[in-house]
Design an enzyme around this catalytic site. Structure first.
Site, short mmCIF file in Angstrom:
data_model
loop_
_atom_site.label_atom_id
_atom_site.label_comp_id
_atom_site.label_asym_id
_atom_site.label_seq_id
_atom_site.Cartn_x
_atom_site.Cartn_y
_atom_site.Cartn_z
N SER A 158 0.81 -1.21 0.02
CA SER A 158 -0.07 0.11 -0.02
C SER A 158 0.77 1.25 -0.12
O SER A 158 2.14 1.18 0.28
CB SER A 158 -0.82 -0.02 1.28
N TYR A 160 -1.40 -1.24 10.47
CA TYR A 160 -1.33 -1.37 9.13
C TYR A 160 -0.24 -0.88 8.24
O TYR A 160 0.41 -1.38 7.43
CB TYR A 160 -2.61 -0.62 8.76
#
Length: 245
Positions: free
Chosen positions: A139, A152
């Site tokens: 990401s 995350y």
């Protein structure tokens, strides 16, 4: 098409980016074993996209080594070979760091990061046999953050490093790359003009944007000289300097 009759595992396949990657690989003639914990979502995917036996579902948890090993074993037994593995499944626990439990921290690490280690461990030997490829879904959170996303972001940064580490360790037989999506509208929600305008390309991303990149990176004919790389797919968001006025 060069992916015709190739066999792939895709995790987190019941929805979002994983579903789009699954459909793209099927459209290009591949076979897919779709893995997810969402049994209803997998059932819907298989019902809607039955492709002459080229799509099968496996209900399992990527954070559980026995499930990963079983997924690899089932795929190899069904098709005799594994040509590519897409480690896409991911979760987020968005909480202030002082409120995030150690158990939740580890759960995010196990799902988002450790799955790629587990699939390399159990699937690597099969990929070596086919000169196959792995694709890790990182990401842009690997390079930039919002508040309260420590677990995350840490996993996505870890995937950036794991991609080049595995590429070295599994070479020369296996290529390993990652994609780093930016803002992808996985829910299909209606967005504001300003949401689109802040991207250099003038729009928020769609799951198909990642799926097309995935099929390219998994294709040895098209991407056979690419390994150890992370491809940022974010409509230019991380290249735009933002100043407050």
């Amino acid at each position: 098409m060069s992916l015709t009759d190739k066999t792939f595992i895709v995790t987190g396949a019941a929805s979002g980016i994983g579903r789009a990657i699954t459909l793209r690989l099927l459209a290009e003639g591949g076979r897919v074993l779709a893995m997810d914990t969402d049994e209803a979502g997998l059932d819907a995917l298989c019902k809607d996209e039955a492709k002459n036996g080229r799509l099968a579902a496996f209900v399992g948890d990527v954070a559980r080594e026995s499930d990963v090993a079983a997924c690899v074993r089932r795929t190899a037994e069904s098709h005799g070979a594994i040509d590519g593995i897409v480690c896409n499944a991911g979760i987020m626990k968005r909480l202030p760091v002082e409120e995030l439990s150690y158990e939740d921290w580890h759960k995010v690490l196990d799902v988002n990061l450790s799955q790629s280690f587990l699939f390399a461990k159990h699937g690597g030997p099969k990929l070596r046999e086919t000169n196959g490829a792995m694709l890790l879904v990182s990401s842009t959170r690997a390079f930039m953050s919002e508040a309260d996303t420590e677990s995350y972001s840490a996993t996505k940064g870890g995937l950036f490093a794991l991609a080049h580490s595995l590429a070295v360790s599994l070479s020369p037989e296996v290529r390993v790359n990652a994609v780093a999506p930016g803002w992808i509208n996985v829910s299909g929600e209606e967005l504001r003009p300003v949401d689109h305008e802040q991207h250099l390309v003038g729009r928020v991303g769609e799951p198909d944007d990642i799926a097309h990149a995935a099929s390219f990176l998994l294709d040895n004919e098209k991407a056979g000289f690419i390994t150890g790389q992370t491809l940022v797919i974010d409509g230019g968001m991380t290249r735009k300097m933002i100043y407050a006025h």
